[in-house]
Design a protein around this motif. Sequence first.
Motif, PDB file in Angstrom:
ATOM      1  N   ALA A 131      49.838  31.089  42.648  1.00 44.26           N
ATOM      2  CA  ALA A 131      49.309  30.409  43.826  1.00 44.26           C
ATOM      3  C   ALA A 131      48.132  31.182  44.422  1.00 44.26           C
ATOM      4  CB  ALA A 131      50.411  30.240  44.871  1.00 44.26           C
ATOM      5  N   LEU A 132      48.276  32.503  44.540  1.00 46.43           N
ATOM      6  CA  LEU A 132      47.189  33.310  45.094  1.00 46.43           C
ATOM      7  C   LEU A 132      45.991  33.342  44.142  1.00 46.43           C
ATOM      8  CD1 LEU A 132      46.077  35.110  47.300  1.00 46.43           C
ATOM      9  CD2 LEU A 132      47.342  37.040  46.309  1.00 46.43           C
ATOM     10  N   ALA A 133      46.256  33.339  42.836  1.00 47.12           N
ATOM     11  CA  ALA A 133      45.164  33.314  41.858  1.00 47.12           C
ATOM     12  C   ALA A 133      44.343  32.035  42.002  1.00 47.12           C
ATOM     13  CB  ALA A 133      45.721  33.433  40.443  1.00 47.12           C
ATOM     14  N   GLY A 134      45.015  30.909  42.195  1.00 47.28           N
ATOM     15  CA  GLY A 134      44.297  29.657  42.392  1.00 47.28           C
ATOM     16  C   GLY A 134      43.410  29.697  43.626  1.00 47.28           C
ATOM     17  N   TRP A 135      43.923  30.315  44.689  1.00 49.35           N
ATOM     18  CA  TRP A 135      43.142  30.460  45.929  1.00 49.35           C
ATOM     19  C   TRP A 135      41.920  31.348  45.681  1.00 49.35           C
ATOM     20  CZ3 TRP A 135      41.686  34.438  49.180  1.00 49.35           C
ATOM     21  CH2 TRP A 135      41.323  34.089  50.491  1.00 49.35           C
ATOM     22  N   LEU A 136      42.101  32.413  44.923  1.00 53.64           N
ATOM     23  CA  LEU A 136      40.992  33.320  44.615  1.00 53.64           C
ATOM     24  C   LEU A 136      39.928  32.627  43.765  1.00 53.64           C
ATOM     25  CD1 LEU A 136      43.030  36.562  43.794  1.00 53.64           C
ATOM     26  CD2 LEU A 136      41.567  36.209  45.790  1.00 53.64           C
ATOM     27  N   VAL A 137      40.373  31.867  42.773  1.00 50.05           N
ATOM     28  CA  VAL A 137      39.434  31.152  41.906  1.00 50.05           C
ATOM     29  C   VAL A 137      38.583  30.189  42.727  1.00 50.05           C
ATOM     30  CG1 VAL A 137      39.276  29.424  40.061  1.00 50.05           C
ATOM     31  CG2 VAL A 137      40.793  31.382  39.796  1.00 50.05           C
ATOM     32  N   ARG A 139      37.549  30.531  45.542  1.00 51.90           N
ATOM     33  CA  ARG A 139      36.570  31.271  46.346  1.00 51.90           C
ATOM     34  C   ARG A 139      35.633  32.117  45.494  1.00 51.90           C
ATOM     35  NH1 ARG A 139      40.388  29.363  48.743  1.00 51.90           N
ATOM     36  NH2 ARG A 139      40.374  28.839  50.965  1.00 51.90           N
ATOM     37  N   GLY A 140      35.589  31.812  44.211  1.00 54.84           N
ATOM     38  CA  GLY A 140      34.580  32.417  43.351  1.00 54.84           C
ATOM     39  C   GLY A 140      35.024  33.566  42.491  1.00 54.84           C
ATOM     40  N   GLY A 142      36.380  35.269  39.331  1.00 50.56           N
ATOM     41  CA  GLY A 142      36.429  34.929  37.917  1.00 50.56           C
ATOM     42  C   GLY A 142      36.290  36.190  37.097  1.00 50.56           C
ATOM     43  N   ARG A 143      35.804  36.033  35.899  1.00 47.39           N
ATOM     44  CA  ARG A 143      35.755  37.157  34.964  1.00 47.39           C
ATOM     45  C   ARG A 143      34.982  38.345  35.543  1.00 47.39           C
ATOM     46  NH1 ARG A 143      33.676  36.847  28.671  1.00 47.39           N
ATOM     47  NH2 ARG A 143      34.345  38.948  28.097  1.00 47.39           N
ATOM     48  N   ASP A 144      35.666  39.495  35.613  1.00 46.20           N
ATOM     49  CA  ASP A 144      35.105  40.770  36.035  1.00 46.20           C
ATOM     50  C   ASP A 144      34.648  40.815  37.494  1.00 46.20           C
ATOM     51  OD1 ASP A 144      35.603  41.585  33.466  1.00 46.20           O
ATOM     52  OD2 ASP A 144      33.514  41.571  32.808  1.00 46.20           O
ATOM     53  N   VAL A 145      34.934  39.777  38.280  1.00 47.71           N
ATOM     54  CA  VAL A 145      34.612  39.799  39.714  1.00 47.71           C
ATOM     55  C   VAL A 145      35.589  40.750  40.413  1.00 47.71           C
ATOM     56  CG1 VAL A 145      34.547  38.442  41.838  1.00 47.71           C
ATOM     57  CG2 VAL A 145      33.625  37.494  39.718  1.00 47.71           C
ATOM     58  N   ARG A 146      35.091  41.568  41.327  1.00 46.65           N
ATOM     59  CA  ARG A 146      35.901  42.603  41.951  1.00 46.65           C
ATOM     60  C   ARG A 146      36.451  42.153  43.297  1.00 46.65           C
ATOM     61  NH1 ARG A 146      31.128  46.804  40.358  1.00 46.65           N
ATOM     62  NH2 ARG A 146      31.233  46.304  38.142  1.00 46.65           N
TER      63      ARG A 146
END
Length: 311
Positions: A131-137, A139-140, A142-146
Amino acid sequence: PFAAGREAPAAATAKFDLSLYATESVGGLWLCLEYATDLFDAATMASMGTQLVQLLEALVEHGADARLSALSMSPPNTGPAAQPMAIAPEMIEDCLPARIARQALATPSATAVVHGGERIDYATLDARADALAGWLVARGVGRDVRVGLCLPRSVDLVVAILAVWKAGGAYVPLDPLQPADRIARIRADAGTLLVLAHAETLPLAGADAIPIDADGFHAQLAAPPGAPPAHAPGPGDLAYVIYTSGSTGTPKGVMVEHDSLLHLDAGLASWLERAGAPSPRRWAWNASFAFDASLQALLQLGRGAALHVLD
């Protein structure tokens, strides 16, 4: 060129299990391995030194942009015995988030994380992280984003690390027990897209940090069932950026990929096998998450152990 034939000064006691000292000299580099004789013998250290010199010579030959994984640590025309130990391919076939997801399917009600009076099982851990991963995605991330994590030691900290990985990103630990100026400097240097915090750590995390323990935050995590993350991490993707102590005056970020974690996991498994010890069912997480020894504990979630987060 490398200086040879110089003996290291005798030391009565090794300060650490294994240390490498490098000193520049005229026209060369003097390397000294100091080791605990209870753990290593002279033949092993001589072989390790030879492999290190061979690797450095290969770097000189191929240039500083060469990948270490593409270089040999063995001199030409040596037999199999001189080759470094290889990790079996099946040990590194996938990354930790996938292993935890499989564990959630295999043993959904088994205890995954414990902190104080809070205890969650593997099914809950995986669902919260999804659920939190979906929220993060959204908001931008993705691969290698810190993503900065300025969280107290808690169940939420474990969920947040796993969620960043599931979103394809890399986490940057901002330990709230460290000085405020260090946290601010690390956040600026790492270039974090956003920072996750708790209400109590917001003064350290920054005014724009997101308190994931705030009332109503979990309502924002609603996502279509089964919605996949933008980028499931692969072995070559960035897992985290961890900062040195700053002994030279400025902390430096070290970028660690998922395959390093997989090799660490394989090494731990090999060590347990050699020791004749069973895989632990409970593992105490006592290291700061801003210290990469903490990853030894997180890896146990891929093996179905219960991770006890100590204050």
